[in-house]
Design an enzyme around this catalytic site. Structure first.
Site, PDB file in Angstrom:
ATOM      1  CD  GLN A 138      -6.133  -3.422  10.637  1.00  0.00           C
ATOM      2  OE1 GLN A 138      -7.119  -4.021  10.777  1.00  0.00           O
ATOM      3  NE2 GLN A 138      -5.724  -2.931   9.576  1.00  0.00           N
ATOM      4  CG  LEU A 185      -9.146  -4.953  -6.982  1.00  0.00           C
ATOM      5  CD1 LEU A 185      -9.737  -5.255  -8.280  1.00  0.00           C
ATOM      6  CD2 LEU A 185      -8.575  -3.736  -6.801  1.00  0.00           C
ATOM      7  CE  LYS A 186     -11.061  -4.761   1.918  1.00  0.00           C
ATOM      8  NZ  LYS A 186      -9.522  -4.626   1.589  1.00  0.00           N
ATOM      9  NE  ARG A 227      -0.877  -3.214  12.624  1.00  0.00           N
ATOM     10  CZ  ARG A 227      -1.300  -3.340  11.354  1.00  0.00           C
ATOM     11  NH1 ARG A 227      -1.229  -4.751  10.934  1.00  0.00           N
ATOM     12  NH2 ARG A 227      -2.046  -2.364  11.079  1.00  0.00           N
ATOM     13  CE  LYS A 261      -3.704  -6.039   1.398  1.00  0.00           C
ATOM     14  NZ  LYS A 261      -4.557  -4.965   0.778  1.00  0.00           N
ATOM     15  CG  ASP A 306      -1.904  -1.280   1.309  1.00  0.00           C
ATOM     16  OD1 ASP A 306      -2.295  -1.508   0.160  1.00  0.00           O
ATOM     17  OD2 ASP A 306      -2.280  -1.864   2.161  1.00  0.00           O
ATOM     18  NE  ARG A 315      -0.972   0.370   8.443  1.00  0.00           N
ATOM     19  CZ  ARG A 315      -2.192   0.344   9.076  1.00  0.00           C
ATOM     20  NH1 ARG A 315      -2.386   1.805   9.483  1.00  0.00           N
ATOM     21  NH2 ARG A 315      -3.298   0.007   9.069  1.00  0.00           N
TER      22      ARG A 315
END
Length: 224
Positions: A184, A60-61, A175, A32, A10, A205
């Site tokens: 989250q 893409l949901k 995480r 992803k 991302d 992240r």
């Protein structure tokens, strides 16, 4: 699957995304690409990232009327993604049409409840029961629609795995034990999700924003 970790790329810049993927490709099993990436870079960006040589997960949901979602699935067929997401909330007909329009080698998985949502959010949205209850309901619907699997948090994957023995389960919002939650609300550790039945572990992240992404990816891989 030898390595279940899919790195969430991302990042706003395509060159940075490709560079990061090249750095960590020895410690992740796939890449992803989300809506932000796809809107910014389109098919060209997907092709460039695919050159890294890892499976591509297009997150893409998709959520629209059945005909529109089927058309979108046909449009991305040429990209040959390993996994594509749609929203289970689009209903059974939408999910059935999406699966029918997907490529033969593409797994279509339905997002149940976003990991940024919790029970309070369910209430404000007018959804009866908890986030856990809603995830179970939507997972059952996705199974009935003939999808390959679902996306859910690590809190639900164990229960859903028991109901859907051969399902394909994608778990985001992960995480490491010492990691920050950020946005989250229903996060678990990668190992806990894997032990509960996750097929794919989506991690962004904790790797992409680490001082040393390779070391971070290697450390997470070592816990599995």
């Amino acid at each position: 699957m030898s390595n279940p970790i899919y790195l969430a790329l991302d990042l706003p810049r395509l060159d940075a995304a490709v560079a990061l993927a090249q750095k960590v490709k020895g410690h992740v099993g796939g890449l992803k690409l989300g809506l932000e990436f796809f809107c910014a870079h389109g098919h060209h960006g997907v092709h460039e990232v695919a050159k890294v040589g890892l499976p591509i997960f297009l997150d893409l949901k998709l959520h629209d009327i059945p005909n529109t979602v089927a058309g979108a699935m046909q449009s991305i067929h040429v990209l040959e993604p390993a996994i594509v997401t749609i929203h289970a909330g689009g209903g059974r007909a939408m999910m059935e049409d999406a699966k029918a329009a997907a490529g033969e080698h593409t797994k279509v998985v339905a997002v149940t409840v976003l990991t940024s949502l919790d029970d309070a959010d369910m209430s404000t949205m007018g959804v009866g029961g908890s986030a856990y209850d809603q995830a179970i309901r939507l997972a059952d619907l996705a199974q009935e629609a003939g999808l390959d699997g679902i996306v859910c948090s690590g809190h639900e994957v164990g229960a859903i795995h028991k109901r859907w023995k051969n399902g394909f389960f994608v778990v985001p919002g992960l995480r490491p034990a010492e990691g920050k939650l950020g946005d989250q609300k229903r996060a678990v550790t990668p190992r806990a999700a894997r032990d509960a039945g996750a097929s794919v572990l989506v991690i962004g992240r904790p790797i992409s924003r680490a001082e040393d992404p390779v070391a971070a990816a290697r450390a997470i891989e070592a816990t599995l």
